[in-house]
Design an enzyme around this catalytic site. Structure first.
Site, short mmCIF file in Angstrom:
data_model
loop_
_atom_site.label_atom_id
_atom_site.label_comp_id
_atom_site.label_asym_id
_atom_site.label_seq_id
_atom_site.Cartn_x
_atom_site.Cartn_y
_atom_site.Cartn_z
N ARG A 50 0.91 -1.13 -0.02
CA ARG A 50 -0.13 -0.17 0.02
C ARG A 50 0.83 1.31 0.02
O ARG A 50 0.52 2.24 -0.82
CB ARG A 50 -0.79 0.09 1.04
CG ARG A 50 -1.91 1.23 1.21
CD ARG A 50 -3.14 1.02 2.08
NE ARG A 50 -2.59 1.09 3.48
CZ ARG A 50 -3.26 1.07 4.65
NH1 ARG A 50 -4.54 0.87 4.44
NH2 ARG A 50 -2.74 1.24 5.88
N LYS A 149 -2.31 7.34 1.52
CA LYS A 149 -2.09 7.77 2.92
C LYS A 149 -1.00 8.57 2.80
O LYS A 149 0.28 8.48 3.21
CB LYS A 149 -1.64 6.30 3.75
CG LYS A 149 -2.59 5.59 4.32
CD LYS A 149 -2.30 4.60 4.93
CE LYS A 149 -2.06 4.85 6.72
NZ LYS A 149 -3.08 5.21 7.43
N GLU A 182 -15.97 6.88 5.65
CA GLU A 182 -15.36 6.13 6.63
C GLU A 182 -15.25 6.65 7.84
O GLU A 182 -15.74 8.09 7.96
CB GLU A 182 -13.69 5.45 6.34
CG GLU A 182 -13.03 6.65 5.95
CD GLU A 182 -11.71 6.31 5.60
OE1 GLU A 182 -11.00 5.17 5.64
OE2 GLU A 182 -10.97 7.04 4.96
N1 PXG Z 1 -9.19 4.99 7.38
C1 PXG Z 1 -8.05 5.84 7.47
C2 PXG Z 1 -8.31 7.26 6.95
C3 PXG Z 1 -6.93 5.52 7.92
O1 PXG Z 1 -6.10 6.58 8.16
C4 PXG Z 1 -7.59 3.45 8.31
C5 PXG Z 1 -8.92 3.75 7.49
C6 PXG Z 1 -7.50 1.79 8.65
O2 PXG Z 1 -6.70 1.21 7.92
P1 PXG Z 1 -5.93 0.11 8.09
O3 PXG Z 1 -5.13 -0.27 7.09
O4 PXG Z 1 -5.06 0.40 9.47
O5 PXG Z 1 -6.79 -0.92 8.58
C7 PXG Z 1 -6.56 4.45 8.38
C8 PXG Z 1 -5.28 3.76 9.22
C9 PXG Z 1 -3.53 6.20 14.82
C10 PXG Z 1 -3.81 6.33 12.97
O6 PXG Z 1 -2.72 7.06 15.14
C11 PXG Z 1 -4.53 5.36 12.60
C12 PXG Z 1 -4.77 5.32 11.05
C13 PXG Z 1 -3.69 6.03 10.22
C14 PXG Z 1 -2.74 6.90 11.04
C15 PXG Z 1 -2.94 6.99 12.55
O7 PXG Z 1 -4.71 6.10 15.31
N2 PXG Z 1 -5.26 4.35 10.50
#
Ligand code: PXG
Length: 290
Positions: A50, A149, A182
């Site tokens: 990713r 991201k 989301e």
């Molecule tokens: N949506 C967004 C916008 C994210 O940034 C997720 C969904 C979940 O994706 P994953 O691949 O982790 O299942 C994310 C990712 C934090 C933090 O500090 C969490 C994310 C990103 C940046 C910081 O809690 N989650």
């Protein structure tokens, strides 16, 4: 703590980037957040893939191969003797000048921080979370696509502040058409009449790695999972709702915009998935120690 910066390890005090790094000046860069469970890096390949997809979308050449970046990530955990924790891997455009032009940035910077993780308080998992829809909408996919991201998380941060100002931990973000996208750092799922639904990526959802794991687990137990556009009405009338993310794992949601979801407590499908997700993290992942 030992932090990886461009091939070397530095202490927390000595790990530094330039004030001319475009990651800092413009949010020009990308990142991943990855978990380590029981001495294994969970879904490492998926996270590195990713990261490379995000890089491709912003025309950033990561100066390492997938394999070497995976090795460097695992080695950073080893250097820090971690068995449980959280990895923040980021690639910035690198040091440039005060103009926007990324061509002035000759060397992207790769930073890997492997640290312990601050978990959500257990009551969120036991009792479920209350969330709220916020005014800040998800970015358009023809602007900075939310699938990237990127190091600019202001859109999500504003939504998070709006949720916090209303006494909630998380925000439901809608896209510009009013469909559910989301949450600020988590994907969202609902369960209704024995089926599971989550917004499509085209609605502005991140291609969450936890999202994918949960979809696969649900399908393994023969639960139909589809990705239709969802409205707030669909959320309000769901039997169950939960969020997924690397940091949060699976969190039940019991109230949205003042509407009680289902019976107001974490539902059976959510609880089953939580148990299976934890079981999976115990046995799966890239080993840090031989
Ligand atoms: N949506 C967004 C916008 C994210 O940034 C997720 C969904 C979940 O994706 P994953 O691949 O982790 O299942 C994310 C990712 C934090 C933090 O500090 C969490 C994310 C990103 C940046 C910081 O809690 N989650």
């Amino acid at each position: 703590m030992k932090i990886y910066v461009d091939g070397n390890y530095y202490s927390e005090q000595d790990a530094k980037v330039s004030v001319f790094d475009h990651g800092l000046l413009y949010g020009d860069g990308i990142f991943e957040g990855i978990r380590i469970y029981h001495g294994r890096v969970f879904r490492l390949k998926e996270h590195i893939d990713r990261l490379f997809y995000s890089a491709k979308a912003i025309l950033l050449d990561i100066p390492m191969t997938h394999a070497d970046l995976m090795k460097a990530t695992v080695e950073t955990c080893r250097q820090n003797n971690l068995r449980e924790g959280y990895i923040r891997l980021l690639v910035t455009r690198g040091k440039g000048t005060l103009g926007l032009n990324p061509n002035r940035c000759k060397n992207p910077s790769i930073i890997i921080i492997a640290d312990t993780i601050q978990l959500y308080p257990p009551e969120y998992y036991d009792k479920g979370l209350e969330i709220i829809t916020v005014p800040t909408t998800r970015n358009l996919h023809n602007a900075v696509n939310p699938a990237i991201k990127s190091l600019n998380y202001l859109n999500n941060i504003l939504a998070k502040i709006e949720a916090n100002n209303s006494g909630c931990e998380e925000a439901v973000m809608l896209n510009s058409e009013g469909y559910v996208a989301e949450c600020t750092g988590d994907n969202i799922f609902i369960v209704k009449d024995g089926q599971m639904f989550t917004p499509p990526l085209s609605a502005g959802a991140l291609y969450g790695i936890t999202r994918k794991v949960v979809i696969d687990m649900a399908r393994e137990s023969n639960m139909p999972v589809t990705e239709p556009n969802l409205t707030r009405y669909d959320l309000f009338n769901a039997d169950e709702c939960f969020l997924t993310g690397t940091g949060a794992e699976l969190v039940p949601v019991v109230k949205i915009d003042g509407r009680v979801i289902g019976s107001g407590v974490p539902g059976p499908v959510t609880r089953d998935l939580v148990v299976r997700y934890h079981a999976l993290t115990k046995v799966s992942g890239e080993p840090i120690y031989d």
